[in-house]
Design an enzyme around this catalytic site. Structure first.
Site, short mmCIF file in Angstrom:
data_model
loop_
_atom_site.label_atom_id
_atom_site.label_comp_id
_atom_site.label_asym_id
_atom_site.label_seq_id
_atom_site.Cartn_x
_atom_site.Cartn_y
_atom_site.Cartn_z
N GLU A 10 0.87 -1.18 0.00
CA GLU A 10 0.00 0.00 0.00
C GLU A 10 0.91 1.23 0.00
O GLU A 10 1.83 1.31 0.82
CB GLU A 10 -0.89 0.00 1.26
N ARG A 36 5.77 -13.62 9.05
CA ARG A 36 6.36 -12.28 8.94
C ARG A 36 7.79 -12.30 9.42
O ARG A 36 8.15 -13.11 10.26
CB ARG A 36 5.64 -11.30 9.87
N LYS A 44 4.68 0.09 11.12
CA LYS A 44 4.64 1.42 10.50
C LYS A 44 4.31 2.49 11.53
O LYS A 44 4.80 3.60 11.46
CB LYS A 44 3.59 1.43 9.38
P1 ATP Z 1 2.93 -2.65 8.11
O1 ATP Z 1 2.37 -3.68 9.02
O2 ATP Z 1 4.34 -2.28 8.39
O3 ATP Z 1 2.05 -1.47 7.91
P2 ATP Z 1 1.78 -3.83 5.79
O4 ATP Z 1 1.67 -5.29 5.78
O5 ATP Z 1 0.53 -3.11 6.12
O6 ATP Z 1 3.02 -3.40 6.70
P3 ATP Z 1 1.85 -3.52 2.97
O7 ATP Z 1 2.32 -2.37 2.19
O8 ATP Z 1 0.41 -3.84 2.94
O9 ATP Z 1 2.32 -3.23 4.44
O10 ATP Z 1 2.71 -4.82 2.66
C1 ATP Z 1 3.02 -5.28 1.37
C2 ATP Z 1 3.40 -6.72 1.45
O11 ATP Z 1 4.54 -6.91 2.29
C3 ATP Z 1 2.28 -7.57 2.01
O12 ATP Z 1 2.14 -8.74 1.23
C4 ATP Z 1 2.74 -7.87 3.40
O13 ATP Z 1 2.22 -9.08 3.85
C5 ATP Z 1 4.26 -7.90 3.26
N1 ATP Z 1 4.91 -7.60 4.53
C6 ATP Z 1 4.74 -6.51 5.29
N2 ATP Z 1 5.46 -6.59 6.43
C7 ATP Z 1 6.11 -7.79 6.40
C8 ATP Z 1 7.01 -8.48 7.28
N3 ATP Z 1 7.39 -7.96 8.45
N4 ATP Z 1 7.48 -9.70 6.89
C9 ATP Z 1 7.11 -10.22 5.72
N5 ATP Z 1 6.27 -9.64 4.84
C10 ATP Z 1 5.76 -8.43 5.17
MG MG Z 2 -1.11 -3.94 4.61
#
Ligand code: ATP
Ligand code: MG
Length: 560
Positions: A37, A263, A273
């Protein structure tokens, strides 16, 4: 990719793909996507997801789309889109197609009408709080919305008017009609569309008064793109039944499957974030690209090479459980990559002047220095030797503390790296008793040769005082003091107060001309890079990427 890169181990997802290919599923296609996102910067957790998705596409000759999951106009911006594209490319990956979920708003709208026509979605007038109330809890079933039995015609009419902007934000939503008593809360008539009038979306502008929700959008974007393996993190496991429900109940062009993996959590770091934003907004760090941040922007500026990150991800692997990864794993990957890739140079971080009294005044000599001890392809450079040089204060002690001491001491000898053996004859002190200068003599017969009749074991680095260039050197260290910040209360109490120490040093002249971002090993000190923002040829600024050895291990051993 370079040869020394660690091949990706066969993880459970790759096993599934192998089996799918054996069974001839998806016509032998492998298609993945990375779906960030654009509401913030990517961090090292995202690197794991990218290495998995792009890595699979690369190894199986498949495709991987970069898809911006942009259904929330209030949080997203083109700056983040640009930054994320940059980060993906920096990591060394190429997307097959660049897509935005918002590219599909029209198709998604069509799918929503399809559900309404099939009697599988309805417009609900409950407000957000009522919806929450009706939803029930983990232990109690939910209750049907009073609007659940609206006719198809009424639902279609209301949904079209939602699109036309006739209703206010929050007054109505479109919901899937699934099962309010399902043990899986995600299936209790989840919201598919919400009204958000007057917002400006970074791609679609003011075209839309309604926006689709994450699960709906994500599933159908996967189906529209012909994704075969939709890989996401474990917290989406409970969403998989909804993912499959959409595919079962909508006439979709392809049938992707969702798989969940653990994760990445990293010791001595926070990856949420929200917390990263707090660090930036409260000025605890110097922006999203502060070299102590786990963001890709920070990691880049710190000097971590992209191959080290890919190598790290290959080593940690992909499993079905969330785990905490040791910081030392990442740091070892960084050291290994830099040992191979970084030319050597000399820099004195804490300068102490040395006057070589038997060296003729005004004379200078060009000495030859290898740029890499293990790799001749790095070539050689010259370093100038002059009557006055700087050495590091830490490399001198008047009286050696023990027999193992190999640096310079009063009356003792040491070799200047790539140069001569010198002996310290006198230490000059100021009124406070602090040593300000060393008077030394050199042995002209020791350039590239052992001294006659005695052994000199120590070798120290140095820089010509006349030719050396003053430089600001930022010594970065881990941002937190403990492996799991916040485990015993306030996470900000676990910040490492010494995560940045700035010193004024002196570097060899060639370093002042180095490109922004260029990486070096400062011999005996660690790996450093030219700060891409603040460094100028007149006033170079270097960031310490990492020390030569794991100093934290020693600390914990001592304390343990
Ligand atoms: P945050 O929790 O930091 O806001 P998010 O998952 O909301 O991260 P996105 O931009 O939606 O952020 O993530 C894009 C992709 O990266 C998704 O497929 C998500 O599952 C993956 N991702 C995010 N954080 C991790 C992590 N710590 N380990 C592995 N994959 C991750
Ligand atoms: Mg997300």
């Amino acid at each position: 990719m370079s040869k020394r890169e660690t091949p990706a181990a066969k993880n459970f997802i790759r096993q599934i793909i192998d089996e799918d290919l054996e069974r001839g599923l998806n016509d032998g296609r492998v298609a993945t996507r990375f779906p960030p996102e654009p509401n913030g910067c990517l961090h090292i957790g995202h690197v794991k997801s990218m290495c998995l998705n792009f890595g699979i596409a690369y190894d199986y000759g498949g495709t991987c789309n970069l898809r911006f999951d942009d259904t929330n106009p209030d949080a997203e911006s083109p700056e983040y889109v640009a930054a994320i594209k940059d980060d993906v490319q920096w990591l060394g990956y190429e997307w097959t197609n660049l897509r935005f979920a918002s590219d599909y708003f029209e198709e998604l709208y069509g799918f929503a009408e399809e559900l309404i026509r099939k009697g599988k979605a309805y417009v609900c007038d409950l407000n957000a709080e009522q919806i929450r109330e009706y939803r029930g809890t983990l232990t109690e079933p939910g209750r049907d919305s009073p609007y659940r039995e609206r006719s198809v015609e009424e639902n279609l009419d209301l949904f079209r008017r939602m699109r036309a902007g006739e209703f206010t934000d929050g007054s109505r939503v479109l919901r899937a009609k699934i099962d309010m008593a399902s043990p899986n809360i995600n299936l209790r008539d989840p919201t598919l569309y919400r009204i958000r009038k007057g917002a400006s979306h970074h791609q679609t502008g003011e075209t839309w008064a309604i926006y689709p929700m994450y699960d709906f959008t994500h599933t159908l974007s996967d189906a529209l793109e012909g994704i075969t393996h939709s890989l996401c993190t474990l917290e989406f496991e409970d969403h998989r039944p909804l993912y499959d429900w959409f595919l079962d109940n909508i006439d979709v062009p392809s049938r992707p499957r969702q798989y969940e993996f653990g994760r990445l959590n990293l010791e001595y770091m926070v990856l949420s974030k929200r917390r990263l934003t707090e660090l930036v907004e409260q000025g605890i760090v110097d922006g999203w690209d502060d070299p102590r941040m786990p963001t890709i922007a920070g990691i880049r500026r710190r000097g971590f090479p992209p191959e080290a990150l890919r190598d790290f991800c290959a080593r940690i692997g992909v499993t079905k459980s969330d785990g905490m990864v040791e910081m030392a794993m990442l740091e070892n990957s960084v050291r290994e990559a830099l040992d191979a890739a970084a030319p050597r140079a000399m820099a004195v971080l804490n300068p102490l002047k040395v006057v070589i009294e038997n060296y003729p005044e005004g004379e200078r000599e060009s000495l030859t220095a290898a740029n890499h001890p293990k790799d001749d392809s790095f070539g050689e450079r010259t370093v100038t030797f002059t009557r006055e040089v700087y050495i590091d204060r830490d490399d001198f002690m008047e009286v050696p503390p023990n027999k193992k001491y190999k640096r310079l001491s009063l009356g003792g000898e040491v070799r200047l790296r790539n140069g001569y053996v010198i002996r310290c004859d006198e230490a000059i002190r100021d009124d406070n008793g602090e040593i300000t200068e060393l008077r030394c003599s050199y042995d002209p017969a020791t350039l590239g040769a052992n001294p006659e009749g005695r052994k000199v074991k120590g070798v120290i680095h140095w820089v010509s005082a006349e030719d050396g260039v003053p430089a600001t050197i930022r010594l970065y260290d881990r941002l937190f003091n403990v492996p799991n910040p916040g485990a015993d209360g306030d996470w900000k109490r676990d910040l490492n107060p010494d995560s940045l120490v700035t010193v004024e040093g002196v570097v060899e002249p060639s370093l002042a001309r180095a490109e922004p971002g260029a990486r070096f090993q400062f011999e005996r000190e660690g790996y450093f890079c030219v700060d891409p923002h603040d460094s100028t040829p007149e006033r170079p600024v270097f960031n310490r990427t990492i020390t030569l050895r794991d100093t934290w291990e020693k600390i914990s051993q001592r304390e343990g």
